[in-house]
Design an enzyme around this catalytic site. Sequence first.
Site: not given
Ligand code: F0G
Length: 457
Positions: A72, A124-125, A214, A216, A257, A449
């Site tokens: 833990y 990102f969204d 960010d 990813a 990613k 979406h």
């Molecule tokens: N930042 C970027 C640039 C991303 O592309 C994503 C996720 C996230 C943050 C959020 O990360 O999914 O681990 O919570 N992108 C995916 C996509 C979902 O299909 O581009 P997460």
Amino acid sequence: MELPFAESWKIKMVEPIRKSTRAEREQWLAQAKNNVFMLRSEQVYIDLLTDSGTGAMSDRQWAALMMGDESYSGARSFFELKETIGRITGFKYVIPTHQGRAAENVLFSYLVKEGNVVPGNAHFDTTKGHIESRHAFAIDVTIPEAKDTQRELPFKGNVSLELLEKLLKDNSGNVPFMVLTVTNNTVGGQPVSMLNIRQTAELCHRYGVPVVMDSARFAENAYFIKTREEGYADKTIKEIAREMFSYVDCMTMSAKKDGLVNMGGFIATNREDWYEGCKLFCIPFEGFITYGGMNGRDMAALAIGLDENTEYDMLETRIHQVQYLAKKLDEYGIPYQRPAGGHAIFVDADKILVNVPKEEFPAQTLTCELYLEAGIRACEIGYILADRDPVTHQNRFGGLDFVRLCIPRRVYTDNHIDVIAAALKNVYDRRDNITRGLKITKEAPLMRHFTVELERL
Ligand code: F0G
């Protein structure tokens, strides 16, 4: 004779996938209300919905799962992960989270206050969602050229320093940080140059504003710096990544990613005050600070994934495959965001389905057509994803209307890529006969979406 290019790995385990008939797909898509998120994976032949959490782990990663320490607190696997992150990024404080958006949630809970303004090279969204849900403003300061899909630029994900400086001046004292996304997913997986990273950070710091990267797809960004930016050809991916992180104050990471794992994420920084602040939100939202939402075994696999994916051969194999798809589309004359990005091809639906009015969602229509054609699941990054304007409640048609063909890491062969290109060509060849699109019958107020329901017109 020069040897052709080939993958830097071989296949040890396979997973069967199944083709279907057009009649089956018609029925399944109707049941899914023309929203490919609602399909079951068995109804999909080649899945290009996302590269997030859909990659194949290596034998070393699978072996590491067996060695995970599930304590833990104080798990060995955490310290192994922390050591790897420290070596690759230079950051000493690490907070694991269950995925990227969870890292955003923890960090932004600490940093974002109502009314704040947070600039980004294109949020990102989920990042935008986490800012806007706190009644703050997420403002994109992307270079304007990024919107011209046919314009070839080596670093189309760059920040516009002019737009950023204006924003920093106009909102002095109200900008808690800036988000620099590498690569820039929203504009097509386009990279940001080292020069732009450095200048962006210098500009922000001059105004007393910290920068959050960010990250990813940071390794793919490092690959583009190595292959496109002067002075970096002889540097290793790890050296380039280390330099990228040296300019910024903190990183959020979706490890699904470039971490090569199916689930996971983290925050890393050298700022002790931010680390202390984040700890307070990590514990209630995610878990204790040495696992924060991840199993010990997943942290063990992530440590190895980060190491593997910051090696040149791995990245060359991956990006070569994306570029291979782009070359096929060039052969067929199919327009997409140029040049090809790191993780996906963003097909320019607006330029293809010219007979389908914007109000009937060309990219979503093309996504459905591609699925019906060959069971290929892509994803709309366009007018549906853009949601309605929060004030006027009108659809937002100002941006681009893309179909994203997103390539999972180490999953499909170039034969699959040939199928994808051929299927898209078949749809492209009958584009003039596609004159009607889709109508929304049900939608959520935010991030519609994922769950939207549509009717064919
Ligand atoms: N930042 C970027 C640039 C991303 O592309 C994503 C996720 C996230 C943050 C959020 O990360 O999914 O681990 O919570 N992108 C995916 C996509 C979902 O299909 O581009 P997460």
